[in-house]
Design an enzyme around this catalytic site. Structure first.
Site, PDB file in Angstrom:
ATOM      1  CE1 TYR A 282     -18.506  -1.545  23.804  1.00 29.60           C
ATOM      2  CE2 TYR A 282     -20.795  -2.138  24.230  1.00 29.60           C
ATOM      3  CZ  TYR A 282     -19.569  -2.429  23.671  1.00 29.60           C
ATOM      4  OH  TYR A 282     -19.400  -3.598  22.968  1.00 29.60           O
TER       5      TYR A 282
ATOM      6  CG  HIS B  39     -10.828  -1.976  18.024  1.00 30.13           C
ATOM      7  ND1 HIS B  39     -11.968  -1.235  18.144  1.00 30.13           N
ATOM      8  CD2 HIS B  39     -10.361  -1.734  16.782  1.00 30.13           C
ATOM      9  CE1 HIS B  39     -12.187  -0.572  17.013  1.00 30.13           C
ATOM     10  NE2 HIS B  39     -11.229  -0.871  16.166  1.00 30.13           N
TER      11      HIS B  39
ATOM     12  CE1 TYR C 118     -17.285  -5.446  24.628  1.00 31.26           C
ATOM     13  CE2 TYR C 118     -15.198  -5.720  23.481  1.00 31.26           C
ATOM     14  CZ  TYR C 118     -16.497  -5.241  23.515  1.00 31.26           C
ATOM     15  OH  TYR C 118     -16.997  -4.580  22.428  1.00 31.26           O
TER      16      TYR C 118
ATOM     17  CE  LYS D   1     -18.004 -12.083  25.625  1.00 29.42           C
ATOM     18  NZ  LYS D   1     -16.934 -11.634  24.755  1.00 29.42           N
TER      19      LYS D   1
ATOM     20  N   PRO E 250     -27.070  -7.788  22.750  1.00 31.18           N
ATOM     21  CG  PRO E 250     -27.556  -6.258  21.069  1.00 31.18           C
ATOM     22  CD  PRO E 250     -28.204  -7.131  22.091  1.00 31.18           C
TER      23      PRO E 250
HETATM   24  C1  PHB Z   1     -21.232  -3.869  16.285  1.00 31.72           C
HETATM   25  O1  PHB Z   1     -20.234  -3.289  15.812  1.00 31.72           O
HETATM   26  O2  PHB Z   1     -22.157  -4.238  15.560  1.00 31.72           O
HETATM   27  C2  PHB Z   1     -21.312  -4.122  17.749  1.00 31.72           C
HETATM   28  C3  PHB Z   1     -20.248  -3.821  18.555  1.00 31.72           C
HETATM   29  C4  PHB Z   1     -20.314  -4.052  19.906  1.00 31.72           C
HETATM   30  C5  PHB Z   1     -21.470  -4.578  20.465  1.00 31.72           C
HETATM   31  C6  PHB Z   1     -22.545  -4.897  19.652  1.00 31.72           C
HETATM   32  C7  PHB Z   1     -22.469  -4.667  18.291  1.00 31.72           C
HETATM   33  O3  PHB Z   1     -21.539  -4.776  21.803  1.00 31.72           O
END
Ligand code: PHB
Ligand code: APR
Length: 387
Positions: free
Chosen positions: A193, A72, A377, A289, A285
Site C-alpha cells: 500500500y 499472507h 485488517y 472488507k 476497497p
Molecule cells: C485486490 O487484490 O484486489 C485488493 C487487495 C487489497 C485491497 C483491495 C483490493 O485493499
C-alpha cells in the site's frame, strides 16, 4: 414456483447464502440478472479474512481456495521513500489473510450446485414484504417465506422498502481507483500500500504469474485517459520509491475504474426482506472488507433462518440487523481510516498532510497502533463486539 427463501443476486452473498441454507435443509432460489459467464468474470477485490476462508470451506467451496489461495502474514506500507512491514505473525499471532480473487470465489460457489441459480432473469421485483412475500420477474414468479436482498448496491430490493423506513449514511471520496489485472509475476511477495504525493497505489496479486494493481485517479477520469503506457509509468512512479524495488510490467488483461464510496443503510431488514452484503453497505476497497462483510452478514442470516425453521423462533431474525451492524460500522470506520491515511486529498491543505504523515509514522513505529491496523485488517473474530 414456491421456495422458503427467495434470493435476489448471485454475487458472493446470494450464492453463499443459498449453499449454507441448503446444508441446513432450507430451500432457496437465486435470481440473477446477468449471465453466468458475466458474474464469473467480474474482477473485484481479493483479500479473504480467515473467517471468510473458514466459512467457504464449511460451505464446501474451499477445495481450490485452499490449494490456490496465497496465504499472507503481512502487508507493506510504503511512503516517504521507505517500506514498513505490518507483521501479522507478530502483531496478531496465528491470524493471516488469503489472497484469492472474488470471481474465483463466485466460480467455486456456482460450481457447487448451478441448479439453484437462474441467470439472465430480467424485470425482478419484490412484493408484499410485510406478510407473504413474492418475487416476480419476466416470465415467472416465486412465492417465499423470506426474501434475501443480495443484489448489490444498485439492486432493486433496497429501493423497494417504503420511503421513510430506512436511514442511509454516506461518504463520497473525491477520487476513484483504476484497477488492472496484468500477466506479470508479482514484484514483491506481499501487498504494498503506497502513499505518495502523486496519489495512492496498491501492488497486489492473484497467482505467481498474475498481478493486480490499483491507482488513485481523479473521480472524473475515464479509461481513455489511461493508456497502458501511462498506467505503467504512473505505477512505477508511485511504487518504485524505495531502493532496489523495480516493477515488472507486461500485458494488461483487464482494467476498469471504480468510484470510492462509503454507505450504510439501517436497519438491514424490513418485514420479511433481509438485506445482505453490498445491498446494505459499501466500503471503499482500501481495507479489503467488502466481500468479508458480505460473508459475515450471510452467516448471521443463515443462523437466524435456521433457528426460525428449526425452533419456530423469530428472535434471531429480529436481531439480524443489529447483529450485523456492529461489524459493519467497525469495517466502515477501518475502511474510511485506511482510505484517509493513504490517499492524496486536498493538496492545498498542508495541515491535513502533516496529520496524515504523523499518523503513518505512528502506525509504522508504534506496536499498539500497528496492532490496531493488523487486527482490523485480518478481521475481528465472529461474535466480537459489545454484547
Ligand atoms: C485486490 O487484490 O484486489 C485488493 C487487495 C487489497 C485491497 C483491495 C483490493 O485493499
Ligand atoms: N435482479 C437480479 N440480480 C441483480 C439485480 C436485479 N435487479 N441487481 C443486481 N443484481 C445482481 C448483480 O448482477 C450481482 O451479480 O446481484 C449481484 C450482487 O452481487 P455483488 O455486487 O457482488 O454483491 P455481494 O454479493 O453483496 O458481494 C459483496 O464485496 O468486494 C465487495 O463489492 C464487492 O461484490 C462485492 C461485495
Amino acid at each position: 414456483m414456491r421456495t422458503q427463501v427467495g434470493i435476489v443476486g448471485a454475487g458472493p452473498a446470494g450464492l453463499l447464502l443459498s449453499h449454507l441454507l441448503a446444508q441446513r435443509g432450507i430451500s432457496s432460489v437465486v435470481l440473477e440478472k446477468h449471465s453466468r459467464s458475466h458474474v464469473e468474470s467480474r474482477v473485484r477485490a481479493g483479500v479473504l479474512e480467515q473467517g471468510t476462508v473458514d466459512t467457504l470451506v464449511a460451505a464446501g467451496a474451499g477445495e481450490r481456495l485452499l490449494r490456490e489461495g496465497l496465504v499472507h502474514h503481512g502487508i507493506e506500507l510504503r511512503y516517504g521513500g521507505a517500506g514498513h512491514r505490518i507483521a501479522f505473525e507478530k502483531l496478531v499471532p496465528g491470524r493471516a489473510i488469503t489472497v484469492y480473487g472474488q470471481q474465483e470465489v463466485v466460480k467455486d460457489l456456482i460450481a457447487l450446485d448451478p441448479s439453484r441459480v437462474r441467470f439472465e432473469v430480467s424485470g425482478v421485483a419484490v412484493h408484499s414484504l410485510e406478510d407473504s412475500p413474492s418475487i416476480t420477474f419476466d416470465g415467472g414468479r416465486v412465492d417465499c417465506d423470506f426474501i434475501a436482498g443480495c443484489d448489490g448496491f444498485h439492486g432493486v430490493t433496497r429501493p423497494s422498502v417504503p420511503e421513510g423506513v430506512l436511514t442511509t449514511f454516506e461518504r463520497d471520496y473525491p477520487f476513484s481507483w483504476l484497477g488492472i489485472l496484468a500477466r506479470v509475476p508479482p514484484s514483491a511477495e506481499e501487498l504494498i500500500y503506497a502513499a505518495t504525493p502523486r496519489g495512492f497505489a496498491l501492488h497486489s496479486m492473484r497467482s505467481p504469474t498474475i498481478s493486480r494493481f490499483y491507482l488513485q485517479v481523479s473521480s472524473t477520469d475515464s479509461m481513455q485517459a489511461w493508456p497502458a503506457d501511462r498506467i505503467w509509468s504512473e505505477l512505477r512512479a508511485r511504487l518504485e520509491t524505495v531502493p532496489g524495488f523495480s516493477l515488472e510490467t507486461g500485458e494488461i488483461i483487464e482494467s476498469g475504474i471504480t468510484p470510492m464510496r462509503s454507505f450504510v443503510t439501517e436497519p438491514m431488514q424490513y418485514g420479511k426482506l433481509f438485506l445482505a452484503g453490498d445491498a446494505a453497505h459499501i466500503v471503499p476497497p482500501t481495507g479489503a472488507k467488502g466481500l468479508n462483510l458480505a460473508v459475515a452478514d450471510v452467516r448471521v442470516l443463515t443462523a437466524a433462518l435456521d433457528r426460525f425453521y428449526g425452533e419456530g423462533s423469530s428472535d434471531a431474525l429480529d436481531a439480524y440487523s443489529d447483529g450485523c451492524l456492529q461489524r459493519v460500522w467497525r469495517a466502515q470506520h477501518f475502511s474510511w481510516w485506511m482510505t484517509t491515511l493513504l490517499h492524496t486529498f486536498d493538496t492545498d491543505d498542508p495541515y491535513a498532510q502533516r496529520l496524515q504523515t504523523s499518523y503513518l509514522d505512528y502506525v509504522t513505529s508504534s506496536e499498539a497502533a500497528a496492532t490496531t491496523l493488523a487486527e482490523n485488517y485480518v478481521g475481528l473474530p465472529y461474535g466480537w463486539g459489545v454484547q
